[in-house]
Design a protein around this motif. Structure first.
Motif, mmCIF file in Angstrom:
data_model
loop_
_atom_site.group_PDB
_atom_site.id
_atom_site.type_symbol
_atom_site.label_atom_id
_atom_site.label_comp_id
_atom_site.label_asym_id
_atom_site.label_seq_id
_atom_site.Cartn_x
_atom_site.Cartn_y
_atom_site.Cartn_z
ATOM 1 N N VAL A 184 0.875 -1.172 0.000
ATOM 2 C CA VAL A 184 0.000 0.000 0.000
ATOM 3 C C VAL A 184 0.913 1.223 0.000
ATOM 4 O O VAL A 184 1.676 1.431 0.939
ATOM 5 N N ASN A 185 0.864 2.005 -1.070
ATOM 6 C CA ASN A 185 1.701 3.192 -1.179
ATOM 7 C C ASN A 185 0.865 4.421 -0.842
ATOM 8 O O ASN A 185 -0.115 4.717 -1.520
ATOM 9 N N CYS A 186 1.269 5.119 0.199
ATOM 10 C CA CYS A 186 0.503 6.263 0.707
ATOM 11 C C CYS A 186 0.931 7.603 0.120
ATOM 12 O O CYS A 186 0.567 8.645 0.653
ATOM 13 N N LYS A 187 1.672 7.584 -0.979
ATOM 14 C CA LYS A 187 2.209 8.842 -1.511
ATOM 15 C C LYS A 187 1.134 9.843 -1.911
ATOM 16 O O LYS A 187 1.356 11.046 -1.862
ATOM 17 N N ASN A 188 -0.054 9.382 -2.278
ATOM 18 C CA ASN A 188 -1.125 10.300 -2.683
ATOM 19 C C ASN A 188 -2.224 10.440 -1.644
ATOM 20 O O ASN A 188 -3.238 11.088 -1.901
ATOM 21 N N VAL A 189 -2.023 9.864 -0.476
ATOM 22 C CA VAL A 189 -3.047 9.905 0.575
ATOM 23 C C VAL A 189 -2.931 11.211 1.350
ATOM 24 O O VAL A 189 -1.864 11.535 1.875
ATOM 25 N N THR A 190 -4.031 11.951 1.412
ATOM 26 C CA THR A 190 -4.031 13.216 2.148
ATOM 27 C C THR A 190 -5.079 13.264 3.259
ATOM 28 O O THR A 190 -5.076 14.170 4.070
ATOM 29 N N THR A 191 -5.972 12.265 3.290
ATOM 30 C CA THR A 191 -6.996 12.215 4.326
ATOM 31 C C THR A 191 -7.130 10.787 4.848
ATOM 32 O O THR A 191 -6.725 9.828 4.182
ATOM 33 N N ARG A 192 -7.714 10.667 6.002
ATOM 34 C CA ARG A 192 -7.983 9.355 6.585
ATOM 35 C C ARG A 192 -8.900 8.540 5.680
ATOM 36 O O ARG A 192 -8.719 7.335 5.503
ATOM 37 N N GLU A 193 -9.886 9.193 5.094
ATOM 38 C CA GLU A 193 -10.819 8.516 4.199
ATOM 39 C C GLU A 193 -10.097 7.940 2.987
ATOM 40 O O GLU A 193 -10.386 6.824 2.557
ATOM 41 N N ARG A 242 -1.343 12.810 13.713
ATOM 42 C CA ARG A 242 -1.941 12.031 14.817
ATOM 43 C C ARG A 242 -2.393 10.655 14.345
ATOM 44 O O ARG A 242 -2.164 9.644 15.006
ATOM 45 N N PHE A 243 -3.053 10.619 13.204
ATOM 46 C CA PHE A 243 -3.544 9.345 12.681
ATOM 47 C C PHE A 243 -2.394 8.402 12.360
ATOM 48 O O PHE A 243 -2.445 7.221 12.690
ATOM 49 N N SER A 244 -1.353 8.912 11.723
ATOM 50 C CA SER A 244 -0.239 8.042 11.342
ATOM 51 C C SER A 244 0.466 7.470 12.565
ATOM 52 O O SER A 244 0.911 6.320 12.550
ATOM 53 N N GLY A 245 0.555 8.240 13.639
ATOM 54 C CA GLY A 245 1.154 7.731 14.868
ATOM 55 C C GLY A 245 0.341 6.584 15.446
ATOM 56 O O GLY A 245 0.895 5.551 15.847
ATOM 57 N N ALA A 246 -0.959 6.757 15.488
ATOM 58 C CA ALA A 246 -1.850 5.703 15.986
ATOM 59 C C ALA A 246 -1.803 4.480 15.065
ATOM 60 O O ALA A 246 -1.800 3.338 15.536
ATOM 61 N N LEU A 247 -1.753 4.715 13.764
ATOM 62 C CA LEU A 247 -1.669 3.630 12.790
ATOM 63 C C LEU A 247 -0.377 2.838 12.979
ATOM 64 O O LEU A 247 -0.389 1.607 13.001
ATOM 65 N N GLU A 248 0.723 3.529 13.127
ATOM 66 C CA GLU A 248 2.008 2.855 13.301
ATOM 67 C C GLU A 248 2.017 2.003 14.575
ATOM 68 O O GLU A 248 2.490 0.863 14.567
ATOM 69 N N ARG A 249 1.483 2.547 15.670
ATOM 70 C CA ARG A 249 1.403 1.775 16.917
ATOM 71 C C ARG A 249 0.532 0.538 16.738
ATOM 72 O O ARG A 249 0.883 -0.560 17.169
#
Length: 88
Positions: free
Chosen positions: A6-15, A63-70
């Motif tokens: 999953v490549n997040c290079k174009n992801v700008t929102t949680r949705e 904030r979301f990426s920190g929670a996702l990584e954990r």
């Protein structure tokens, strides 16, 4: 073990992140589009999930990426059937 990238290079929102996951991963129809639901699904998934461009996701959704990584790290540690690979 099967590997999904999953490549997040174009992801700008949680949705957009959840849209990408639903497009790339074999998630069940009842997937709840939140980190608790993702943890539950991935725990028994039987595959490796490689998340690329995580540094960009961290910049855009701090904030979301920190929670996702954990969550990914915990799920990896708890499950014999799932591996998480995070690439900047």
């Amino acid at each position: 073990m099967k590997r999904y990238i999953v490549n997040c290079k174009n992801v700008t929102t949680r949705e957009e992140f959840y849209d990408l996951l639903e497009k790339k991963l074999p998630l069940p129809d009842y997937f709840g589009r939140n980190l608790d639901a993702l943890h539950d699904v991935l725990g028994g998934a039987g595959f490796t999930l490689e998340v690329r461009s995580f540094g960009l996701l961290r910049q855009r959704l701090e904030r979301f990426s920190g929670a996702l990584e954990r969550m990914l790290t915990e799920t990896d540690e708890e499950s014999l059937n799932f591996r998480a690979v995070i690439k900047e």
